[in-house]
Design an enzyme around this catalytic site. Structure first.
Site, PDB file in Angstrom:
ATOM      1  N   GLU A 143       0.903  -1.429   0.120  1.00 43.93           N
ATOM      2  CA  GLU A 143       0.189  -0.001   0.012  1.00 43.93           C
ATOM      3  C   GLU A 143       0.769   1.206  -0.046  1.00 43.93           C
ATOM      4  OE1 GLU A 143      -0.355  -2.808   1.993  1.00 43.93           O
ATOM      5  OE2 GLU A 143      -2.247  -3.399   1.319  1.00 43.93           O
TER       6      GLU A 143
ATOM      7  N   HIS B 154     -10.916  -5.923   8.768  1.00 45.83           N
ATOM      8  CA  HIS B 154     -11.750  -5.559   7.694  1.00 45.83           C
ATOM      9  C   HIS B 154     -13.041  -4.696   7.933  1.00 45.83           C
ATOM     10  CE1 HIS B 154      -9.777  -9.357   6.425  1.00 45.83           C
ATOM     11  NE2 HIS B 154     -10.053  -8.965   5.179  1.00 45.83           N
TER      12      HIS B 154
END
Lengths: 381, 334
Positions: B65, B134
């Site tokens: 990322e 998540h």
């Protein structure tokens, strides 16, 4: 078929999806740092280039000394000197074409200046009147990056974007030995190799990350060896040999421009000064070590080569020093002026349009300034 | 431009359409991230883009990322307009340094010479039964970072309109997509001319007179449901959908609370140090003499996001919101 049934026919095979990938052998760096000065390769070097490198090294050394002096006079907040590393700094600037981009770290103001940025503008961050003093697009030099290695993915992205647009542009990114331990170093290398981006990484291995020596930083055979794991060539060069650094960098830039992808170059050099003026290097290294590097000084190496071959005489050396003195005098004079400061700048560039909240805060500071200007009598309370 | 019917139109499909329209309108728009190409993203928001625009415009990146956002910075420096997908809220954290140290500051650092028009799409929030990492609501971190816009839609139409505006913005935008609402549908019609919504304007989703529920993203439908339930009990509640946390629309929020005199801030993010504290302070500073009761917050608890089998106890629900409304000191005032 059960395992027992296939026993007779069984032959060991590689895992099904496995295929040989890049051959690592051509990517490996040389065992010893590549050198030109004092070797047979020096005869092939362009005398004009060597003289130019010499003049720039002398200028660079003087620039470092002047900037360090300015910290003592309170004109700079801090200065991370590149004394001893001038060959890397100067060569990095000289190998690039105008359309190329340079991505410096905070220790690379000399490379920025050698690229053509005004020395006063290059020192804005370190003087502290703003974070960047120059327009990055004027000379295609990214702002000096203080967070280590974070500028490397920027260089990769810019080089990638240029290639997508069909432009013939190479990005050269500078980082130190300490920076190679950062995650962004790894991610930048990996993206660059996967995308075959036209980018060159120059690691100036100056021996120390502030106080921490290289053997506490990595167990790699050399920093140049790290390239192999990403599938790009690694080159090891004597970072104090300006001709060698210029040649290796030039090869890598040409390779990238021709579509050959990235290269990682480790230049072995030494930080002769402390980390910054605020650091005390005697706490982590001895004089003997520093003295050994004085005999391998980049200016000394080049001057010896040039004078022995009759390419430079006393007049030439004096001319280079005079030029450097003039640069230093100009820098001194200009840095002794107080920089213009406008507190309204604090709010002007946070967003394209200031938010209502920022406008309110700007109004508050303006009122404070007005009250200051009016003095105690002018103030309402 | 050809119009493709996308029926039934979900928020995810509106987002896809916004990306597609932005890419068609501006060749400098590049979509990049993990699995966004061949797969079309784990939520299928980038479905079909690589096929239509090529892999150079919709790129499967390595799984990193910081590298994704860091290279997007370089691409933006060179005049591209990257739209970066972070696969999940909690997977955006490795990119935090690039975001805080560079993306948010580059314009300011260079006195406006080097703006970075990057859109960072982050699916966020809980309620989908996700296992750990998540379901985070991480917007407070980004709100606290000057130089970023922080935007989040709650309706299908806003998903389209706000994403188009974010991509068109010359400032970096962190675009939070409520993943619980990806499959939600409303009256949005993909075949009608589409509206680009301005960033920084809240909207009154439901007008009411007695109290204001100030909310955003996944909590908007919950607040509307609570307002509906409250009507049965005689409470007429207003619901303000902030849509943009930065810039913050003080004007709309202040006007609403001055009308109603009471306010509850609702969000999934943790209460302590969360957006609600800032919002409550702003409301109090601007509406003190109009307030009949302290501004209350209904937020996620101050705990790491719970495992899916326990998340219903954590998420602000209708009952908890109505409970807070009931505590707005009705006995003392009007």
């Amino acid at each position: 078929m059960t395992v027992m049934e296939q026993r007779g026919a069984y032959r060991p095979t590689p895992p099904p999806a496995w295929q040989p990938r890049t051959d690592p052998a051509p990517l490996l760096p040389d065992a010893l740092p590549y050198r030109v000065l004092g070797t047979e390769a020096a005869a092939k070097a362009d005398p004009e280039l060597l003289r130019l490198l010499h003049a720039q090294l002398v200028r660079g050394r003087r620039y470092n000394a002047q900037a360090t002096a300015l910290t003592k006079q309170g004109r700079l907040a801090v200065y991370p000197s590149s004394t001893g590393q001038e060959a890397c700094q100067v060569a990095a600037a000289l190998v690039l074409e105008e359309r190329d981009w340079l991505f410096p770290s905070y220790r690379d103001t000399l490379a920025v200046v050698a690229r053509g940025v005004d020395p006063v503008e290059a020192l804005t961050l370190l003087r502290g009147d703003w974070h960047t003093g120059y327009d990055p697009y004027a000379h295609r030099v990214a702002p000096l990056s203080t967070p280590l290695a974070t500028q490397l993915p920027h260089a990769v992205g810019l080089a990638h974007a240029a290639r997508l647009k069909g432009d013939d542009v190479v990005a050269l990114a500078l980082v130190g030995d300490g920076g190679t331990s950062e995650g962004d170093f790894h991610e930048a290398m990996n993206f660059a190799a996967v995308w075959q981006a036209p980018v060159v990484f120059l690691v100036q291995n100056n021996g120390f990350a502030i106080s921490v020596p290289l053997d506490k930083q990595t167990a790699a055979p050399s920093l140049a060896h790290k390239a192999v794991g990403y599938g790009m060539p690694g080159r090891l060069v004597d970072g104090n040999d300006a001709a060698a650094v210029h040649e290796v960098l030039g090869d890598a830039v040409r390779h990238a421009r021709a579509g050959g992808g990235p290269t990682l170059i480790e230049a072995v050099t030494y930080r002769m000064d402390a980390h910054t003026n605020a650091d005390d290097a005697t706490r982590y290294r001895g004089d003997a070590e520093v003295e050994a590097w004085r005999d391998h000084d980049p200016i000394l190496l080049l001057e010896r080569e040039l004078t022995e071959r009759g390419l430079l005489d006393e007049d030439g050396i004096r001319a280079a020093r005079d030029d450097a003195e003039a640069m230093a005098a100009d820098l001194r004079a200009r840095m002794n002026q107080d920089p213009p400061l406008d507190p309204m700048d604090l709010f002007a560039h946070v967003y394209a349009q200031p938010t209502t909240q920022l406008l309110e805060q700007e109004t508050q500071v303006q009122a404070e300034l007005d009250a200051e200007a009016a003095g105690p009598e002018g103030a309402g309370r | 431009m050809t119009t493709v019917a996308l029926k039934p139109a979900t928020m995810a499909q509106a987002l896809t359409r916004a990306l597609r329209d932005a890419m068609a309108a501006d060749p400098s728009v590049h979509v990049m991230g993990e699995d966004v190409g061949t797969l079309g993203g784990v939520f299928r928001v980038t479905d079909g883009l690589a096929k239509e625009f090529g892999e150079d415009r919709c790129t499967d990146t390595p799984l990193a990322e910081a590298g994704i956002l860091g290279t997007a910075v370089g691409m933006a420096m060179y005049g591209l307009r990257p739209v970066v997908e972070m696969q999940f809220d909690a997977f955006a954290y490795p990119a935090f340094e690039q975001l805080v140290s560079h993306v948010s500051r580059m314009r300011n650092r260079t006195r406006g010479a080097m703006p970075l028009p990057i859109t960072i799409r982050i699916p966020y929030g809980g309620g989908i039964g996700g296992v750990e990492h998540h379901s985070d609501s991480s917007e407070a971190y980004y709100m606290a970072t000057p130089g970023l816009h922080v935007v989040t839609p709650a309706t299908v139409a806003d998903a389209y309109g706000l994403l188009r505006a974010s991509i068109a913005s010359d400032d970096p935008v962190v675009f939070f997509e409520p993943k619980r609402l990806y499959w939600s549908k409303d009256s949005w019609n993909p075949e009608e001319p589409q509206k680009v919504e301005p960033i920084g304007r809240a909207v009154v989703r439901r007008a009411g007179r007695r109290a204001t529920l100030i909310t955003y993203g996944p909590s908007v439908p919950v607040c509307l449901e609570a307002a509906e339930a409250a009507r049965a009990e005689g409470w007429d509640l207003e619901v303000v959908d902030l849509r943009s946390l930065v810039p913050f629309d003080d004007e709309t929020v202040t006007a609403s609370v001055r009308r109603t005199g009471r306010a509850v801030v609702v969000h999934e993010s943790t209460g302590f140090g969360g957006p609600g504290g800032e919002i409550a302070a702003r409301v109090t500073e601007r509406c003190f003499h109009y307030l009949e009761a302290p501004v209350l917050r209904v937020a996620g608890f101050d705990i790491p996001y719970p495992p899916p089998m326990l998340e219903r106890h954590h998420l602000p629900g209708v009952d908890r919101i109505l409970d807070a409304v009931g505590r707005l000191q009705w006995e003392a005032g009007s």
